[in-house]
Enzyme design. Structure first.
Site, PDB file in Angstrom:
ATOM      1  CG  HIS A   1      -0.249  -0.162   2.528  1.00  0.00           C
ATOM      2  ND1 HIS A   1       0.281  -1.357   2.938  1.00  0.00           N
ATOM      3  CD2 HIS A   1      -0.008   0.716   3.530  1.00  0.00           C
ATOM      4  CE1 HIS A   1       0.809  -1.218   4.137  1.00  0.00           C
ATOM      5  NE2 HIS A   1       0.664   0.035   4.517  1.00  0.00           N
TER       6      HIS A   1
ATOM      7  CE1 TYR B   1       5.776   6.911  -2.863  1.00  0.00           C
ATOM      8  CE2 TYR B   1       7.886   6.733  -3.978  1.00  0.00           C
ATOM      9  CZ  TYR B   1       6.650   6.207  -3.673  1.00  0.00           C
ATOM     10  OH  TYR B   1       6.295   4.986  -4.161  1.00  0.00           O
TER      11      TYR B   1
ATOM     12  CB  ALA C   1      11.972  10.838   3.685  1.00  0.00           C
ATOM     13  CB  ALA C   2       8.024   7.341   3.195  1.00  0.00           C
TER      14      ALA C   2
ATOM     15  CG  LEU D   1       6.296   5.766 -13.596  1.00  0.00           C
ATOM     16  CD1 LEU D   1       5.740   6.464 -12.363  1.00  0.00           C
ATOM     17  CD2 LEU D   1       6.705   6.794 -14.645  1.00  0.00           C
ATOM     18  NE  ARG D   2       4.774  -0.155  -9.313  1.00  0.00           N
ATOM     19  CZ  ARG D   2       4.478  -0.313  -8.042  1.00  0.00           C
ATOM     20  NH1 ARG D   2       3.736  -1.320  -7.646  1.00  0.00           N
ATOM     21  NH2 ARG D   2       4.912   0.554  -7.136  1.00  0.00           N
ATOM     22  CG  ASP D   3       1.312  -0.125 -16.991  1.00  0.00           C
ATOM     23  OD1 ASP D   3       1.199  -0.597 -15.832  1.00  0.00           O
ATOM     24  OD2 ASP D   3       1.198  -0.802 -18.021  1.00  0.00           O
TER      25      ASP D   3
END
Length: 206
Positions: A34, A97, A99-100, A131-133
């Site tokens: 998630h 982002y 950092a997390a 990167l996902r579509d």
């Protein structure tokens, strides 16, 4: 075989109600996939955005893992953590982002060592994806990144294969493994590669 796959914001709420409403007994696999995201750009560096991303992308992972670990220990199961290339290889205009995701790498890397020295047979597979579509992902980086999105089903298959074989790490596409290695060895060429996939003017204006 009992598999719990947690995706989307539902996993965040699930983490708060698990103690009272879910019995993880007999759990063999926990897949943490998630995320919460903010659009790329300079405004995403706000305290509010950072706090939100750490809660969704890091703290909820920690909470769910702590709840599932006793059951996974009994079943000698597997913990699959879906992360991002922006953790081990941070890029521009993605500070909260990155950092997390970097926190995920540190926490689960340390947990793997702890389980090892205690002879606890629970596998931890860290999945570094690009990167996902997906429509939501594409919208968040529209005009900022020139990177080509990878097919979602192929990325999912790589995650499944890594979890099933108890692999310590999964990189999809495979070239991301090379970028992670370059992080310490050749920092300047790595920075050049990252810059080629970034529209700096568009990101700065966001």
């Amino acid at each position: 075989m009992k598999v719990l796959l947690l995706t989307g914001l539902g996993a965040l709420f699930f983490s708060y109600y698990w103690d009272d409403n879910f019995d993880p007994g007999g759990l063999d696999y926990l897949v943490l996939n998630h995320l919460g995201a903010t659009p790329a750009g300079t405004r995403s560096r706000s305290v509010q955005a950072t706090r939100w991303l750490l809660q969704v992308n890091f703290l909820s992972y920690v909470q769910l893992t702590s709840l599932a670990l006793p059951s996974l220990t009994d079943s000698k199961g597997s913990l699959v953590v879906v992360s991002s290339l922006l953790g081990p290889v941070p890029t521009s205009f993605s500070s909260p982002y990155s950092a997390a995701k970097f926190a995920l790498d540190g926490f689960f890397g340390s947990l793997r060592r702890e389980l090892d020295v205690q002879d606890v047979n629970v596998a931890i597979t860290m999945c570094v994806l690009g990167l996902r579509d997906r429509a939501s992902t594409a919208e968040g980086v529209r005009g900022v990144s020139r990177a080509k999105a990878a097919p979602g089903p192929k990325a999912a298959l790589a995650v499944i294969r890594g979890g099933a074989t108890r692999a310590p790490g999964v990189f999809y596409p495979w070239r991301f493994h090379l970028l992670c290695l370059l992080r310490g060895w050749l920092p300047h060429p790595r920075a050049w590669f990252i810059r080629q996939e970034l529209n700096v003017s568009a990101a700065a204006a966001a």
